[in-house]
Design a protein around this motif. Structure first.
Motif, PDB file in Angstrom:
ATOM      1  N   ALA A 280      -3.861   9.502   2.947  1.00  0.00           N
ATOM      2  CA  ALA A 280      -4.702  10.647   2.565  1.00  0.00           C
ATOM      3  C   ALA A 280      -4.988  10.665   1.073  1.00  0.00           C
ATOM      4  O   ALA A 280      -5.959  11.301   0.623  1.00  0.00           O
ATOM      5  CB  ALA A 280      -4.016  11.947   2.983  1.00  0.00           C
ATOM      6  N   ALA A 281      -4.163   9.967   0.294  1.00  0.00           N
ATOM      7  CA  ALA A 281      -4.357   9.930  -1.161  1.00  0.00           C
ATOM      8  C   ALA A 281      -5.184   8.726  -1.619  1.00  0.00           C
ATOM      9  O   ALA A 281      -5.387   8.542  -2.824  1.00  0.00           O
ATOM     10  CB  ALA A 281      -2.996   9.913  -1.861  1.00  0.00           C
ATOM     11  N   ASP A 286     -12.667   5.758   3.875  1.00  0.00           N
ATOM     12  CA  ASP A 286     -12.665   4.708   4.910  1.00  0.00           C
ATOM     13  C   ASP A 286     -11.867   3.499   4.469  1.00  0.00           C
ATOM     14  O   ASP A 286     -12.148   2.370   4.856  1.00  0.00           O
ATOM     15  CB  ASP A 286     -14.100   4.302   5.252  1.00  0.00           C
ATOM     16  N   CYS A 287     -10.851   3.725   3.657  1.00  0.00           N
ATOM     17  CA  CYS A 287     -10.029   2.641   3.121  1.00  0.00           C
ATOM     18  C   CYS A 287      -9.356   1.868   4.257  1.00  0.00           C
ATOM     19  O   CYS A 287      -8.800   2.463   5.184  1.00  0.00           O
ATOM     20  CB  CYS A 287      -8.969   3.214   2.185  1.00  0.00           C
ATOM     21  N   CYS A 295      -6.033   2.244  -3.637  1.00  0.00           N
ATOM     22  CA  CYS A 295      -5.413   2.412  -2.314  1.00  0.00           C
ATOM     23  C   CYS A 295      -3.958   2.846  -2.496  1.00  0.00           C
ATOM     24  O   CYS A 295      -3.126   2.087  -3.011  1.00  0.00           O
ATOM     25  CB  CYS A 295      -5.483   1.110  -1.516  1.00  0.00           C
ATOM     26  N   ALA A 296      -3.661   4.055  -2.078  1.00  0.00           N
ATOM     27  CA  ALA A 296      -2.303   4.587  -2.212  1.00  0.00           C
ATOM     28  C   ALA A 296      -1.315   3.841  -1.315  1.00  0.00           C
ATOM     29  O   ALA A 296      -0.141   3.684  -1.668  1.00  0.00           O
ATOM     30  CB  ALA A 296      -2.299   6.076  -1.872  1.00  0.00           C
ATOM     31  N   VAL A 297      -1.797   3.359  -0.163  1.00  0.00           N
ATOM     32  CA  VAL A 297      -0.921   2.641   0.768  1.00  0.00           C
ATOM     33  C   VAL A 297      -0.469   1.315   0.163  1.00  0.00           C
ATOM     34  O   VAL A 297       0.712   0.951   0.224  1.00  0.00           O
ATOM     35  CB  VAL A 297      -1.636   2.413   2.112  1.00  0.00           C
ATOM     36  N   LEU A 298      -1.421   0.571  -0.434  1.00  0.00           N
ATOM     37  CA  LEU A 298      -1.051  -0.698  -1.068  1.00  0.00           C
ATOM     38  C   LEU A 298      -0.086  -0.477  -2.230  1.00  0.00           C
ATOM     39  O   LEU A 298       0.826  -1.284  -2.459  1.00  0.00           O
ATOM     40  CB  LEU A 298      -2.314  -1.411  -1.561  1.00  0.00           C
TER      41      LEU A 298
END
Length: 357
Positions: A280-281, A286-287, A295-298
Motif C-alpha cells: 500500500a506504500a 499498479d506496482c 517500491c516499498a515491497v522491494l
C-alpha cells in the motif's frame, strides 16, 4: 439420525428455505460423493442423484452438489433413491482449477467453517505449496489452520513450526504427531458442535490418521508409512463428511497431487497479508514489485523484512492468476462466438424453410 443442527444447519440456510415453496422436498446435506451418487443425511438418510432439471439449469459443474452442500431432495425416486432438485447457496467452499486445459472450477467441499491444511515435517513440508492452499482457503471464505504432522520424525519440530509462524503470521500453525497423538489438543476447539472442518493436503501426510485420532476411532482406513521416505500411502478415495461424537463435523478429502488456485488477487493478498499491507506504500498503484522505483515491497525485501522466497511465490501466484484470467477471457469469447454461429445457422435454416413454402 442426527438433527439438521447436528449437521451444521444455521439461519443462513434457513432463510433460503423460508422464501421458497418446497412442498414435499426434504432438507438434507451431502455427506459423501462416489460414482455419480450422493449419500445424504438430514430429513432423509440414503442415496440421492441429481435430477435432470438441476443438471440442465447448472451453468457449470461447480454449480452441482458436492460434499458439504445443503440440498432439497424428493424421496419418491426409483430404487429407493432420492432426487436432488435444488442446491442451497453456499456459505463457503474450497475450490481449485480442474485438471486439463479448460478453465473450469472444481469445488472440493462446501460450507466449511475451518480448513485444516495438512502437511508433514517428513518429506512434504513446502511453504510455497502451503501458500497456495491458503490462497484457495481465503478465496472460499473459510478460516485456514496449518497442521504440520509427523513431528515425531524430526529432531526439532518446534523450531521448524516457529519458522512457519514467522512466514504465516496471520494463520494458526499447529505441530502434531497423529501417531503419538501429541499436539492434537489445540485442534479440538475448532470442532465445535455443528461446525464443519475439512482436511486438505497431499497424499500421505496423514489426514486420515488425524481424522481417526480426533474421532477417537478407526473411521478411515490408513496405510503403513514407507521406510524409504517416511510418507504414508494414498488411502482416501472419496470425500466424506463425518459427525464426531463431540458434535463437530469433519470432511476428509483424497490427497491432491497439485493445487492450481481458483482465486483472485484479493485472495492472494489475504494469504500474503503482510506483503499486501506493505504494498500500500508503493509509489505506483499498479506496482508489480519487480523493478519499479519507490517500491516499498522491494525495499522491505532488501532489508530482510520479507524473505526473497516468499516474495517470489507471491509474484508467481499473481502471474498465474493473470494468465488464467486471460485464458478465461479467451474461453468466454470463444463460447460467445460459438453461440452466435449457432444462432446465425438457425436463422439461415429458418429462411431456407420459408423460401420453400
Amino acid at each position: 439420525m442426527p438433527s439438521l443442527e447436528d449437521l451444521g444447519w444455521s439461519s443462513f440456510f434457513e432463510e433460503q428455505v423460508v422464501v421458497r415453496e418446497r412442498g414435499d422436498l426434504r432438507i438434507v446435506r451431502v455427506v459423501e460423493q462416489q460414482r455419480g451418487l450422493c449419500a445424504v443425511d438430514g430429513e432423509f438418510e440414503g442415496l440421492a442423484e441429481v435430477s435432470g432439471h438441476l443438471r440442465h439449469e447448472a451453468d457449470a459443474a461447480a454449480d452441482l452438489p458436492v460434499v458439504g452442500d445443503w440440498v432439497l431432495a424428493a424421496t419418491t425416486g426409483a430404487f429407493g433413491r432420492a432426487h436432488i432438485h435444488a442446491r442451497l447457496e453456499r456459505r463457503s467452499s474450497i475450490s481449485r482449477k480442474a485438471a486439463g486445459r479448460a478453465v473450469n472450477e472444481q469445488v472440493i467441499a462446501a460450507n466449511v467453517d475451518t480448513l485444516f491444511v495438512v502437511t508433514a515435517f517428513a518429506g512434504d513440508l513446502n511453504p510455497r505449496r502451503v501458500e497456495r492452499y491458503l490462497t484457495a482457503v481465503w478465496e472460499g471464505g473459510a478460516v485456514p489452520v496449518v497442521v504440520v504432522n509427523k513431528s515425531d520424525l524430526v529432531e526439532d519440530a518446534a523450531s521448524a513450526a516457529a519458522r512457519l509462524r514467522e512466514r504465516f503470521p496471520f494463520v494458526d500453525v499447529v505441530a502434531v504427531s497423529a501417531l503419538t497423538e501429541d499436539g492434537l489438543v489445540p485442534l479440538r476447539p475448532y470442532l465445535r458442535p455443528g461446525s464443519t472442518v475439512a482436511l486438505v493436503g497431499s497424499s500421505g501426510v496423514g489426514k486420515s490418521t488425524i481424522l481417526n485420532r480426533l474421532a477417537g476411532g478407526q473411521l478411515q482406513r490408513i496405510a503403513p508409512v514407507s521406510e524409504q521416505d517416511g510418507r504414508g500411502r494414498h488411502t482416501t478415495t472419496a470425500r466424506h463428511l463425518i459427525v464426531l461424537p463431540g458434535g463437530g463435523l469433519l470432511i476428509d478429502t483424497p490427497g491432491m497431487r497439485e493445487l492450481q488456485t481458483w482465486a483472485d488477487t484479493q485472495a492472494v493478498d489475504a494469504a500474503f497479508e503482510d506483503i499486501a499491507d506493505i504494498a500500500a506504500a508503493c509509489r505506483f498503484g499498479d506496482c508489480t514489485h519487480t523493478t519499479e522505483p519507490g517500491c516499498a515491497v522491494l525495499a522491505r525485501a532488501a532489508d530482510g523484512t520479507i524473505s526473497a522466497d516468499r516474495l517470489e511465490n507471491y509474484r508467481k501466484l499473481l502471474r498465474e492468476l493473470a494468465f488464467e484470467e486471460r485464458k478465461h477471457d479467451k474461453a468466454a469469447s470463444a463460447n460467445i462466438k460459438r453461440r452466435w454461429k449457432q444462432i446465425h445457422k438457425a436463422q439461415r435454416d429458418m429462411y431456407k424453410v420459408k423460401d420453400k413454402m
